[in-house]
Design a protein around this motif. Structure first.
Motif, short mmCIF file in Angstrom:
data_model
loop_
_atom_site.label_atom_id
_atom_site.label_comp_id
_atom_site.label_asym_id
_atom_site.label_seq_id
_atom_site.Cartn_x
_atom_site.Cartn_y
_atom_site.Cartn_z
N GLY A 147 0.78 -1.23 0.00
CA GLY A 147 0.00 0.00 0.00
C GLY A 147 0.81 1.27 0.00
N ALA A 148 2.12 1.17 -0.13
CA ALA A 148 2.97 2.37 -0.13
C ALA A 148 2.86 3.11 -1.46
N SER A 149 3.11 4.40 -1.42
CA SER A 149 3.08 5.22 -2.62
C SER A 149 4.50 5.59 -3.02
N LEU A 150 4.92 5.10 -4.21
CA LEU A 150 6.26 5.40 -4.72
C LEU A 150 6.15 6.06 -6.09
N GLU A 151 5.19 6.93 -6.23
CA GLU A 151 4.96 7.61 -7.50
C GLU A 151 5.85 8.85 -7.62
N GLY A 152 6.35 9.06 -8.83
CA GLY A 152 7.17 10.23 -9.08
C GLY A 152 8.54 10.17 -8.45
#
Length: 215
Positions: A147-152
């Motif tokens: 569920g982690a966000s690694l966008e950009g």
């Protein structure tokens, strides 16, 4: 604790001094307190004069000063207490090369963090936000990234070996990761064009390939 004591102390001192300004007879113990306060230079000054109006003006000035001091002290922000394993959020910080191994950072904010070569291996990073973070050569091997966000992000040379990235969010920088070996990407959100290229990697095999639903 001291910040909750200072405003009442100041208020008490200027009331004592104001009473003295009008020559009010204070109890013996109050006079003793006032004397000790003056010796320690704690007294809030009151200009004494025979004209009562002048003393009233001094009283109002002192009152404003105490209120202003109390407001300033109350408005000071202090760091929150660290939580177990996680500590404070890390958004916009430079944590280059630091050791974050084997700890719990569940839900922490790493937005725009500079984490070049930082070691996150075997850490609990569930739900963490790494939006636009600089993760070059960072080590996420064996980490829980569900569920982690690694966008950009910038992930050149980073390692996701053995990582659990189920339900995580990625951008095209996933292509720059050094190792995806045995990582779990079940239900991960990856741009379609990026996913096609990820599936062509040599280290995307077995369970990793299945979790990506590669053709």
């Amino acid at each position: 604790m001291i910040y909750s004591v200072v405003p009442p102390l100041l208020f008490f001192l200027f009331l004592l001094d104001y009473a003295n300004c009008f020559r009010v007879n204070l109890p013996t113990h109050s006079n003793n307190i006032l004397s000790r306060a003056r010796e320690k230079r704690w007294e809030v000054p009151c200009l004494r004069t025979k004209v009562s109006n002048q003393c009233n003006e001094d009283f109002m000035t002192l009152a404003k000063g105490v209120v202003t001091t109390a407001v300033l002290i109350a408005s000071v922000s202090f760091p929150a207490n660290a939580v177990s394993g996680g500590g404070l959020d890390f958004a916009n910080l430079d944590i280059t090369g630091q050791d974050f191994t084997g700890q719990s950072y569940n839900g922490k904010d790493f937005t725009q963090v500079i984490a070049k070569g930082t070691d996150f291996s075997k850490s609990n990073l569930q739900g963490c936000r790494f939006y636009k973070a600089f993760l070059v050569n960072a080590d996420f091997s064996g980490a829980d990234l569900r569920g982690a966000s690694l966008e950009g992000t910038s992930m050149d040379g980073a390692s996701l070996k053995d990582a659990n990235a189920a339900g995580a969010y990625f951008s095209k920088s996933l292509l720059d990761v050094a190792s995806l070996e045995n990582a779990d990407f079940t239900d991960a959100q990856i741009p379609d064009k990026t996913l096609i290229l990820v599936c062509e990697r040599d280290d995307v095999t077995g369970n990793t390939r299945d979790s990506l639903m590669c053709p």
